[in-house]
Design a protein around this motif. Sequence first.
Motif, PDB file in Angstrom:
ATOM      1  N   TYR A 196      41.308 -20.295  -9.930  1.00 52.15           N
ATOM      2  CA  TYR A 196      40.574 -19.153  -9.961  1.00 52.15           C
ATOM      3  C   TYR A 196      41.314 -17.662 -10.029  1.00 52.15           C
ATOM      4  O   TYR A 196      40.836 -16.717 -10.592  1.00 52.15           O
ATOM      5  CB  TYR A 196      39.515 -18.956  -8.964  1.00 52.15           C
ATOM      6  CG  TYR A 196      38.529 -20.300  -9.150  1.00 52.15           C
ATOM      7  CD1 TYR A 196      37.431 -20.198  -9.926  1.00 52.15           C
ATOM      8  CD2 TYR A 196      38.797 -21.374  -8.473  1.00 52.15           C
ATOM      9  CE1 TYR A 196      36.638 -21.026 -10.171  1.00 52.15           C
ATOM     10  CE2 TYR A 196      37.800 -22.432  -8.521  1.00 52.15           C
ATOM     11  CZ  TYR A 196      36.709 -22.472  -9.343  1.00 52.15           C
ATOM     12  OH  TYR A 196      35.780 -23.425  -9.567  1.00 52.15           O
ATOM     13  N   ALA A 206      40.643 -19.978 -15.038  1.00 47.01           N
ATOM     14  CA  ALA A 206      39.386 -20.935 -14.656  1.00 47.01           C
ATOM     15  C   ALA A 206      38.532 -20.808 -15.706  1.00 47.01           C
ATOM     16  O   ALA A 206      37.568 -21.568 -16.178  1.00 47.01           O
ATOM     17  CB  ALA A 206      38.842 -20.539 -13.253  1.00 47.01           C
ATOM     18  N   GLU A 207      38.429 -19.653 -16.474  1.00 45.03           N
ATOM     19  CA  GLU A 207      37.593 -19.377 -17.388  1.00 45.03           C
ATOM     20  C   GLU A 207      37.762 -19.893 -18.815  1.00 45.03           C
ATOM     21  O   GLU A 207      37.081 -20.042 -19.673  1.00 45.03           O
ATOM     22  CB  GLU A 207      37.274 -17.695 -17.789  1.00 45.03           C
ATOM     23  CG  GLU A 207      36.422 -17.257 -16.580  1.00 45.03           C
ATOM     24  CD  GLU A 207      36.268 -15.594 -16.504  1.00 45.03           C
ATOM     25  OE1 GLU A 207      36.691 -15.132 -17.399  1.00 45.03           O
ATOM     26  OE2 GLU A 207      35.959 -15.129 -15.721  1.00 45.03           O
ATOM     27  N   ASP A 210      36.791 -25.886 -18.537  1.00 43.15           N
ATOM     28  CA  ASP A 210      35.704 -26.250 -17.805  1.00 43.15           C
ATOM     29  C   ASP A 210      35.565 -26.687 -16.456  1.00 43.15           C
ATOM     30  O   ASP A 210      36.618 -27.182 -16.052  1.00 43.15           O
ATOM     31  CB  ASP A 210      34.471 -27.109 -18.823  1.00 43.15           C
ATOM     32  CG  ASP A 210      34.889 -28.483 -18.911  1.00 43.15           C
ATOM     33  OD1 ASP A 210      34.878 -29.263 -18.043  1.00 43.15           O
ATOM     34  OD2 ASP A 210      35.775 -28.865 -19.934  1.00 43.15           O
ATOM     35  N   GLU A 211      34.688 -26.288 -15.928  1.00 41.77           N
ATOM     36  CA  GLU A 211      34.554 -26.443 -14.302  1.00 41.77           C
ATOM     37  C   GLU A 211      34.695 -27.794 -13.963  1.00 41.77           C
ATOM     38  O   GLU A 211      35.388 -28.165 -12.950  1.00 41.77           O
ATOM     39  CB  GLU A 211      33.012 -25.904 -13.661  1.00 41.77           C
ATOM     40  CG  GLU A 211      33.136 -25.473 -12.217  1.00 41.77           C
ATOM     41  CD  GLU A 211      32.614 -24.309 -11.781  1.00 41.77           C
ATOM     42  OE1 GLU A 211      31.537 -24.040 -12.419  1.00 41.77           O
ATOM     43  OE2 GLU A 211      33.041 -23.315 -11.219  1.00 41.77           O
ATOM     44  N   LEU A 214      38.251 -28.774 -13.992  1.00 44.41           N
ATOM     45  CA  LEU A 214      39.116 -28.023 -12.989  1.00 44.41           C
ATOM     46  C   LEU A 214      38.783 -28.938 -11.702  1.00 44.41           C
ATOM     47  O   LEU A 214      39.748 -29.126 -10.703  1.00 44.41           O
ATOM     48  CB  LEU A 214      38.668 -26.640 -12.677  1.00 44.41           C
ATOM     49  CG  LEU A 214      39.269 -25.620 -11.879  1.00 44.41           C
ATOM     50  CD1 LEU A 214      38.773 -24.320 -12.234  1.00 44.41           C
ATOM     51  CD2 LEU A 214      38.892 -25.932 -10.578  1.00 44.41           C
ATOM     52  N   ARG A 215      37.670 -29.143 -11.448  1.00 42.08           N
ATOM     53  CA  ARG A 215      37.314 -29.604 -10.181  1.00 42.08           C
ATOM     54  C   ARG A 215      37.395 -31.423  -9.973  1.00 42.08           C
ATOM     55  O   ARG A 215      37.953 -31.753  -8.828  1.00 42.08           O
ATOM     56  CB  ARG A 215      35.757 -29.438  -9.733  1.00 42.08           C
ATOM     57  CG  ARG A 215      35.673 -27.837  -9.323  1.00 42.08           C
ATOM     58  CD  ARG A 215      34.361 -27.584  -8.839  1.00 42.08           C
ATOM     59  NE  ARG A 215      34.108 -25.902  -8.788  1.00 42.08           N
ATOM     60  CZ  ARG A 215      33.167 -25.447  -8.221  1.00 42.08           C
ATOM     61  NH1 ARG A 215      32.350 -26.196  -7.626  1.00 42.08           N
ATOM     62  NH2 ARG A 215      33.240 -24.023  -8.224  1.00 42.08           N
ATOM     63  N   ASN A 300      36.728 -17.411  -3.758  1.00 46.49           N
ATOM     64  CA  ASN A 300      35.182 -17.937  -3.900  1.00 46.49           C
ATOM     65  C   ASN A 300      34.705 -18.826  -2.811  1.00 46.49           C
ATOM     66  O   ASN A 300      35.838 -19.383  -2.318  1.00 46.49           O
ATOM     67  CB  ASN A 300      34.859 -18.447  -5.270  1.00 46.49           C
ATOM     68  CG  ASN A 300      35.680 -19.458  -5.769  1.00 46.49           C
ATOM     69  OD1 ASN A 300      36.097 -20.419  -4.996  1.00 46.49           O
ATOM     70  ND2 ASN A 300      35.914 -19.739  -7.180  1.00 46.49           N
ATOM     71  N   PHE A 302      34.012 -22.160  -3.223  1.00 46.86           N
ATOM     72  CA  PHE A 302      34.774 -23.242  -3.597  1.00 46.86           C
ATOM     73  C   PHE A 302      36.113 -23.163  -3.115  1.00 46.86           C
ATOM     74  O   PHE A 302      36.553 -24.220  -2.102  1.00 46.86           O
ATOM     75  CB  PHE A 302      34.609 -23.480  -5.089  1.00 46.86           C
ATOM     76  CG  PHE A 302      35.421 -24.946  -5.283  1.00 46.86           C
ATOM     77  CD1 PHE A 302      35.019 -26.252  -5.277  1.00 46.86           C
ATOM     78  CD2 PHE A 302      36.907 -24.825  -5.817  1.00 46.86           C
ATOM     79  CE1 PHE A 302      35.528 -27.126  -5.706  1.00 46.86           C
ATOM     80  CE2 PHE A 302      37.372 -25.938  -6.236  1.00 46.86           C
ATOM     81  CZ  PHE A 302      36.639 -27.294  -5.994  1.00 46.86           C
ATOM     82  N   SER A 303      36.871 -22.241  -3.210  1.00 49.87           N
ATOM     83  CA  SER A 303      38.143 -22.122  -2.707  1.00 49.87           C
ATOM     84  C   SER A 303      38.290 -22.114  -1.237  1.00 49.87           C
ATOM     85  O   SER A 303      39.106 -22.715  -0.721  1.00 49.87           O
ATOM     86  CB  SER A 303      38.968 -20.805  -3.372  1.00 49.87           C
ATOM     87  OG  SER A 303      38.969 -20.779  -4.661  1.00 49.87           O
TER      88      SER A 303
END
Length: 327
Positions: A196, A206-207, A210-211, A214-215, A300, A302-303
């Motif tokens: 992020y 991160a942008e 896709d999420e 990433l996760r 954020n 999540f982090s």
Amino acid sequence: PTAPVNVVVTGAAGQIGYALLFRIASGQLLGPDTPVRLRLLEIPQGVKAAEGVALELQDSAFPLLAGVDITDDATKAFDGANVGLLVGARPRTKGMERGDLLEANGGIFAPQGRAINAGAADDIRILVVGNPANTNALIASSAAPDVPAERFTAMTRLDHNRAVGQLAAKLEVPVTEIHKLTIWGNHSATQYPDLYNAEVNGKSAAEQVDEAWLRDEFIPRVAKRGAEIIEVRGGSSVASAANAAIDHVYDWVNGTPEGDWVSAAIPSDGSYGVPEGIISSFPVTSENGAWKIVQGLDINDFSRERIDASAKELVEERDAVKALGLL
Ligand code: NAX
């Protein structure tokens, strides 16, 4: 000519030691103008193999190598030491509980910490590679009360480099386009590689992914890369681990590039809510030979959760070694 820098490598006859020593002797640890004297510390059973490595170092005729000493005595090894790469450790074997592992390593890192306290040079810098690296570094530091705590660090640079490599492959960009990536926390499966705050070509990393990737792919892939290497290569990471150790110490001594940072496990000053005193990985820059935690990053939810979970694991490890009387 400058005086040689004394570099101690523990576990010198092991795999990472073998990948590390030739690069140190060639000048890649401290730079092309700095002669080095190597001190190889091994357990008695490892001394003969270390002598063999020393023969090969001699056969390499490295212009910067001022000498090689081999010993199984930590006090001798660390006398006058400027840099210590603490690689030798007690690996987890079958049926070993975490408490047993921490205790066995306490038996290695507490005496080494005492030896560092007794005789190392004033500018001593320690990098712990041997696992559990963060807590081993804490044990050594606590056994060396006269050495500033910030001189004891643990390696998360391999995790950092792995994360850079994964992101570069995903976005099909050169690794040199990736900046401001961070590994937070413990060098363990709870580590948190943070995209992020990372940048690719100057824009948010991160942008650009896709999420879900990433996760669910990136984070576990980086955190479990060690196991993947064992699976595919048939043995644990060696050359990449040695490479990361070189990167860590080189940057510590020579400074990090302007406008970027790297990851290293250093004693927490409470930044980002990470409990003070544990040795946890942060985004760091090095200036004038000292690590500094990068401040003011946006964290954020999540982090936050991931950083807290890894810090919690480190606190539990600290409490466990405290209960064993190792701190
Ligand atoms: P090896 O088993 O090949 O070598 C370890 C060497 O350490 C052996 O030669 C042994 O005789 C020596 N040793 C053991 N106790 C010692 C002591 N008290 N004093 C001096 N020497 C001692 O392991 P290797 O593959 O070289 O890995 C070394 C350590 O690095 C392991 O603890 C491993 O878990 C850790 N790693 C850490 C990484 C990180 O990112 N922080 C990644 C790579 C690696 O897995």
